[in-house]
Design an enzyme around this catalytic site. Structure first.
Site, PDB file in Angstrom:
ATOM      1  N   GLU A  45       0.824  -1.217   0.000  1.00 42.31           N
ATOM      2  CA  GLU A  45       0.000   0.000   0.000  1.00 42.31           C
ATOM      3  C   GLU A  45       0.857   1.266   0.000  1.00 42.31           C
ATOM      4  O   GLU A  45       0.538   2.235  -0.674  1.00 42.31           O
ATOM      5  CB  GLU A  45      -0.957   0.000   1.199  1.00 42.31           C
ATOM      6  CG  GLU A  45      -2.144  -0.940   1.022  1.00 42.31           C
ATOM      7  CD  GLU A  45      -3.000  -0.583  -0.197  1.00 42.31           C
ATOM      8  OE1 GLU A  45      -3.112   0.606  -0.544  1.00 42.31           O
ATOM      9  OE2 GLU A  45      -3.543  -1.522  -0.817  1.00 42.31           O
ATOM     10  N   TYR A 125      -6.894   6.843   3.989  1.00 45.93           N
ATOM     11  CA  TYR A 125      -7.083   5.842   2.939  1.00 45.93           C
ATOM     12  C   TYR A 125      -6.219   4.605   3.191  1.00 45.93           C
ATOM     13  O   TYR A 125      -6.714   3.470   3.188  1.00 45.93           O
ATOM     14  CB  TYR A 125      -6.753   6.419   1.546  1.00 45.93           C
ATOM     15  CG  TYR A 125      -6.525   5.292   0.569  1.00 45.93           C
ATOM     16  CD1 TYR A 125      -7.612   4.553   0.106  1.00 45.93           C
ATOM     17  CD2 TYR A 125      -5.241   4.895   0.205  1.00 45.93           C
ATOM     18  CE1 TYR A 125      -7.418   3.453  -0.716  1.00 45.93           C
ATOM     19  CE2 TYR A 125      -5.041   3.802  -0.613  1.00 45.93           C
ATOM     20  CZ  TYR A 125      -6.133   3.088  -1.078  1.00 45.93           C
ATOM     21  OH  TYR A 125      -5.944   1.989  -1.867  1.00 45.93           O
ATOM     22  N   ASP A 143      -9.861   5.593  -2.489  1.00 47.86           N
ATOM     23  CA  ASP A 143      -8.788   6.292  -3.201  1.00 47.86           C
ATOM     24  C   ASP A 143      -9.386   6.932  -4.452  1.00 47.86           C
ATOM     25  O   ASP A 143     -10.611   6.893  -4.660  1.00 47.86           O
ATOM     26  CB  ASP A 143      -7.646   5.323  -3.552  1.00 47.86           C
ATOM     27  CG  ASP A 143      -8.072   4.265  -4.569  1.00 47.86           C
ATOM     28  OD1 ASP A 143      -9.282   4.144  -4.834  1.00 47.86           O
ATOM     29  OD2 ASP A 143      -7.188   3.560  -5.097  1.00 47.86           O
TER      30      ASP A 143
END
Ligand code: SF4
Length: 363
Positions: A45, A125, A143
């Protein structure tokens, strides 16, 4: 909020994702269980913030081979961490990842979304994405891709980010119903592969119920964000070499360029164009694009007969050490060019002026 229930509206996404999902190295095989390696999810991520999947894949593999656990990353030398990130850009992410790994290694993984969001480098996020993909928490991760898909599906006018809180509340029951990890990744995948800036509605599993498609407005929703015009500057990026050494700025301790070595960069207007007198090599210029600015970069190699005392903030480094130093994308490009034939430029800065700019007081 008068949107139809998310669990029903998004139901076609789950089987679609099972059929089309890409085999990415950080993706778990079983999307109904917590991820066997949450650290791998965290690494992916952070790497995927601002960077395309195809670019991230080889970096991820090398990173996991070098720092296979949060503890190994926490203990790693910072220079090694920067070196492993070299070329991905936005180097703050590497430092955040190392700091987050340190927290996890000493205190264990946080038990809730708030705890994840408190780790260095994890905004709302990323925390929600790690929560849903690694731990199967029903924490909606929105996102740019997810906002675009949902804005079109629900025919949201204006900037969908302004309705983030409503969208999260609306989305949470769908994560519960179809599996947090599966639905989160399905939504990201749809935004990345099908519902992009030019939507491919004919192959979309949500087409039947999509508000924007039915209204014939898919391409205009959401409205394009107005971006300020980027500032443009022009510079010489200079590899000064003498006696087997090259002149570099050592890494700053903090700030955007922390941990990175840099070539001296000189504003082009500072140097009147003159015929080159020194042993110059040049290559074609390129435009380096940053988030809010652009640089026209003219790369140059100047070979001098002898070193001079370096100005403050510069250091002579043995040229053989160059490959092992962490440098940013722009500076990496000049380092790579040094190995390829260039040409003597028609115009170049005056060598004496270059040296004056880079030399410290004589000793
Ligand atoms: S139908 Fe078209 S606009 Fe609607 S979600 Fe699918 S790809 Fe996007």
């Amino acid at each position: 909020m008068s949107w139809p229930a998310a669990s029903a509206l998004l139901a076609p996404l789950a089987p679609w994702f099972e059929a089309v999902r890409r085999d990415l190295p950080w993706r778990a095989g079983d999307l109904d269980a917590p991820h066997p390696d949450p650290y791998a999810v965290l690494v992916s991520e952070l790497m995927l913030q601002q960077t395309q999947v195809a670019t991230v894949v080889p970096y991820f593999a090398r990173w996991m081979a070098r720092f296979p656990t949060a503890a190994s990353l926490a203990e790693a030398d910072e220079d090694m961490v920067h070196k492993a990130w070299e070329g991905l850009g936005y180097y703050r992410r590497a430092r955040f990842l190392k700091a987050a790994a340190g927290c996890i290694a000493t205190e264990g993984w946080p038990g809730d979304l708030e705890g994840l969001a408190g780790l260095p480098g994890l905004g709302p996020y990323t925390a929600a994405a790690v929560g849903s993909i690694a731990f199967q928490w029903a924490t909606p991760a929105l996102d740019g891709n997810a906002f675009r898909v949902l804005a079109r599906l629900l025919l949201i006018e204006g900037d969908p980010k302004a309705r983030a809180a409503e969208l999260r509340t609306w989305l949470a029951p769908a994560l519960e119903a179809h599996g947090p990890s599966r639905l989160t990744q399905a939504l990201m995948e749809l935004g990345a592969t099908t519902c992009g800036p030019a939507p491919a509605c004919e192959s979309c599993p949500l087409a039947e119920d999509c508000g924007a498609r039915r209204a014939g407005r898919a391409a205009e929703i959401p409205p394009a964000a107005k971006r300020p015009k980027p500032k443009v500057s022009a510079l010489w990026l200079v590899a000064l070499e003498a006696e087997g050494h090259v002149l570099l700025h050592p890494p700053a301790a903090k700030g955007l360029l922390a941990g990175l070595w840099r070539w001296p960069a000189l504003e082009i207007p500072d140097f009147p164009a003159q015929a080159a007198h020194g042993d110059f090599t040049a290559w074609p210029a390129w435009t380096q694009v940053y988030t809010h600015r652009r640089e026209a970069v003219a790369p140059l190699h100047l070979h001098l007969g002898a070193r001079f005392p370096a100005a403050e903030g510069l250091r002579w480094i043995p040229a053989g050490e160059l490959p092992s130093l962490a440098v940013g994308k722009r500076d990496q490009r000049l380092r790579d060019l040094l190995a390829t034939p260039g040409q003597r430029p028609l115009e170049a800065p005056d060598p004496a002026a270059l040296m004056r700019a880079c030399a410290g007081p004589s000793t």
